[in-house]
Motif scaffolding. Sequence first.
Motif, PDB file in Angstrom:
ATOM      1  N   PRO A  74      49.940  36.551  -3.948  1.00  0.00           N
ATOM      2  CA  PRO A  74      49.169  35.490  -3.411  1.00  0.00           C
ATOM      3  C   PRO A  74      47.735  35.402  -3.828  1.00  0.00           C
ATOM      4  O   PRO A  74      46.867  34.684  -2.874  1.00  0.00           O
ATOM      5  CB  PRO A  74      49.445  35.640  -1.907  1.00  0.00           C
ATOM      6  N   TYR A  75      47.224  36.120  -4.629  1.00  0.00           N
ATOM      7  CA  TYR A  75      45.879  36.213  -4.946  1.00  0.00           C
ATOM      8  C   TYR A  75      45.647  36.016  -6.628  1.00  0.00           C
ATOM      9  O   TYR A  75      46.589  36.342  -7.282  1.00  0.00           O
ATOM     10  CB  TYR A  75      45.071  37.541  -4.610  1.00  0.00           C
ATOM     11  N   PRO A  76      44.409  35.688  -7.070  1.00  0.00           N
ATOM     12  CA  PRO A  76      44.747  35.233  -8.593  1.00  0.00           C
ATOM     13  C   PRO A  76      44.436  36.634  -9.359  1.00  0.00           C
ATOM     14  O   PRO A  76      43.416  37.528  -8.921  1.00  0.00           O
ATOM     15  CB  PRO A  76      43.043  34.598  -8.667  1.00  0.00           C
ATOM     16  N   VAL A  77      45.023  36.692 -10.535  1.00  0.00           N
ATOM     17  CA  VAL A  77      44.923  37.987 -11.365  1.00  0.00           C
ATOM     18  C   VAL A  77      44.365  37.127 -12.435  1.00  0.00           C
ATOM     19  O   VAL A  77      45.315  36.436 -13.288  1.00  0.00           O
ATOM     20  CB  VAL A  77      46.401  38.647 -11.430  1.00  0.00           C
ATOM     21  N   LEU A  78      43.121  37.475 -13.171  1.00  0.00           N
ATOM     22  CA  LEU A  78      42.622  37.059 -14.332  1.00  0.00           C
ATOM     23  C   LEU A  78      43.223  37.840 -15.540  1.00  0.00           C
ATOM     24  O   LEU A  78      43.282  38.904 -15.541  1.00  0.00           O
ATOM     25  CB  LEU A  78      41.008  37.177 -14.430  1.00  0.00           C
ATOM     26  N   LEU A  79      43.885  37.102 -16.561  1.00  0.00           N
ATOM     27  CA  LEU A  79      44.736  38.114 -17.611  1.00  0.00           C
ATOM     28  C   LEU A  79      43.997  38.155 -18.707  1.00  0.00           C
ATOM     29  O   LEU A  79      43.508  37.005 -19.202  1.00  0.00           O
ATOM     30  CB  LEU A  79      46.095  37.305 -17.608  1.00  0.00           C
ATOM     31  N   GLY A  80      43.877  39.214 -19.241  1.00  0.00           N
ATOM     32  CA  GLY A  80      43.341  39.441 -20.676  1.00  0.00           C
ATOM     33  C   GLY A  80      44.587  39.557 -21.482  1.00  0.00           C
ATOM     34  O   GLY A  80      45.312  40.335 -21.726  1.00  0.00           O
ATOM     35  N   ARG A  81      44.566  38.239 -22.027  1.00  0.00           N
ATOM     36  CA  ARG A  81      45.913  38.305 -23.094  1.00  0.00           C
ATOM     37  C   ARG A  81      45.827  38.710 -24.681  1.00  0.00           C
ATOM     38  O   ARG A  81      46.756  39.013 -25.259  1.00  0.00           O
ATOM     39  CB  ARG A  81      46.329  36.774 -23.214  1.00  0.00           C
ATOM     40  N   ALA A  82      44.419  38.632 -24.850  1.00  0.00           N
ATOM     41  CA  ALA A  82      44.261  39.366 -26.189  1.00  0.00           C
ATOM     42  C   ALA A  82      43.073  40.583 -25.908  1.00  0.00           C
ATOM     43  O   ALA A  82      42.586  40.519 -25.115  1.00  0.00           O
ATOM     44  CB  ALA A  82      43.515  38.176 -27.062  1.00  0.00           C
ATOM     45  N   ALA A  83      43.298  41.578 -27.059  1.00  0.00           N
ATOM     46  CA  ALA A  83      42.666  42.729 -26.912  1.00  0.00           C
ATOM     47  C   ALA A  83      41.124  42.259 -26.547  1.00  0.00           C
ATOM     48  O   ALA A  83      40.360  43.026 -25.842  1.00  0.00           O
ATOM     49  CB  ALA A  83      42.860  43.727 -28.018  1.00  0.00           C
ATOM     50  N   GLU A  84      40.753  41.395 -27.234  1.00  0.00           N
ATOM     51  CA  GLU A  84      39.392  41.228 -27.290  1.00  0.00           C
ATOM     52  C   GLU A  84      38.840  40.465 -26.086  1.00  0.00           C
ATOM     53  O   GLU A  84      37.598  40.629 -25.665  1.00  0.00           O
ATOM     54  CB  GLU A  84      38.780  40.350 -28.410  1.00  0.00           C
ATOM     55  N   ASP A  85      39.693  40.060 -25.098  1.00  0.00           N
ATOM     56  CA  ASP A  85      39.109  39.565 -24.072  1.00  0.00           C
ATOM     57  C   ASP A  85      38.366  40.572 -23.246  1.00  0.00           C
ATOM     58  O   ASP A  85      37.600  40.218 -22.278  1.00  0.00           O
ATOM     59  CB  ASP A  85      40.352  38.980 -23.296  1.00  0.00           C
ATOM     60  N   THR A  86      38.985  41.926 -22.863  1.00  0.00           N
ATOM     61  CA  THR A  86      38.454  42.789 -22.138  1.00  0.00           C
ATOM     62  C   THR A  86      38.046  44.057 -23.033  1.00  0.00           C
ATOM     63  O   THR A  86      37.936  45.082 -22.213  1.00  0.00           O
ATOM     64  CB  THR A  86      39.675  43.108 -21.365  1.00  0.00           C
ATOM     65  N   MET A  87      37.985  44.103 -24.298  1.00  0.00           N
ATOM     66  CA  MET A  87      37.652  45.288 -24.824  1.00  0.00           C
ATOM     67  C   MET A  87      36.164  45.823 -24.312  1.00  0.00           C
ATOM     68  O   MET A  87      36.198  47.249 -24.738  1.00  0.00           O
ATOM     69  CB  MET A  87      37.629  45.138 -26.255  1.00  0.00           C
ATOM     70  N   ASN A  88      35.337  45.078 -23.800  1.00  0.00           N
ATOM     71  CA  ASN A  88      33.944  45.700 -23.541  1.00  0.00           C
ATOM     72  C   ASN A  88      34.091  46.441 -22.252  1.00  0.00           C
ATOM     73  O   ASN A  88      33.132  47.020 -21.664  1.00  0.00           O
ATOM     74  CB  ASN A  88      32.913  44.953 -23.856  1.00  0.00           C
ATOM     75  N   LEU A  89      35.302  46.270 -21.398  1.00  0.00           N
ATOM     76  CA  LEU A  89      35.304  46.873 -20.277  1.00  0.00           C
ATOM     77  C   LEU A  89      35.703  48.148 -20.026  1.00  0.00           C
ATOM     78  O   LEU A  89      36.887  48.542 -20.857  1.00  0.00           O
ATOM     79  CB  LEU A  89      36.305  46.073 -19.109  1.00  0.00           C
ATOM     80  N   PRO A  90      35.002  49.270 -19.567  1.00  0.00           N
ATOM     81  CA  PRO A  90      35.340  50.411 -19.503  1.00  0.00           C
ATOM     82  C   PRO A  90      36.861  50.747 -18.761  1.00  0.00           C
ATOM     83  O   PRO A  90      37.406  50.222 -17.955  1.00  0.00           O
ATOM     84  CB  PRO A  90      34.388  51.213 -18.376  1.00  0.00           C
ATOM     85  N   ARG A  91      37.615  51.783 -19.306  1.00  0.00           N
ATOM     86  CA  ARG A  91      38.819  52.054 -18.884  1.00  0.00           C
ATOM     87  C   ARG A  91      39.178  53.465 -19.068  1.00  0.00           C
ATOM     88  O   ARG A  91      38.595  54.116 -19.858  1.00  0.00           O
ATOM     89  CB  ARG A  91      39.944  51.277 -19.495  1.00  0.00           C
ATOM     90  N   GLN A  92      40.051  53.986 -17.996  1.00  0.00           N
ATOM     91  CA  GLN A  92      40.531  55.276 -18.211  1.00  0.00           C
ATOM     92  C   GLN A  92      42.257  55.201 -17.747  1.00  0.00           C
ATOM     93  O   GLN A  92      42.503  54.295 -16.748  1.00  0.00           O
ATOM     94  CB  GLN A  92      40.075  56.215 -17.034  1.00  0.00           C
TER      95      GLN A  92
END
Length: 156
Positions: A104-122
């Motif tokens: 019931p809430y929006p989930v923004l989707l990174g469908r291509a690797a470059e969409d979110t590649m600068n976001l830090p992750r673990q």
Amino acid sequence: MPSSFTLLPLMLPALAGTAELQVGDTAPALSLNDQHDTARTTLSVSRFLLFSADKDGSNLADAVLEGQTGETMEQAGIAYVADISAMPAMVTKMFAMPKLRKRPYPVLLGRAAEDTMNLPRQAGQVTVIELNGESVASIAFMSDVSALRARLGLTA
């Protein structure tokens, strides 16, 4: 027509120039479609950007956001971005998207690797990017549902 492997060396310099987001940087202005193919931007977020880059992180975010709606997330200043770029297309279409559309809430989707590649992750964690106006105030990696809900100010 050249194969994608032929084009990869041409793309590497552009990809290498994209640095991972850090504290003090300008807040990311991601423009992505949500699970209902509605265009959304993270600029409307006033406080928190949540990001999951793998299945474990996504499951954690689901648990944290359980009971939330688009309205309650907007009031709390929370946007959620999920990187689904590594998911096979058939799995995305047959399993992930039907499940995502039930939220019931929006989930923004990174469908291509470059969409979110600068976001830090673990691996296995949710990235919590706290914003102060248009700049990144803090970046944390969290794996505990209760602690993350408390950090976001969400009630149980």
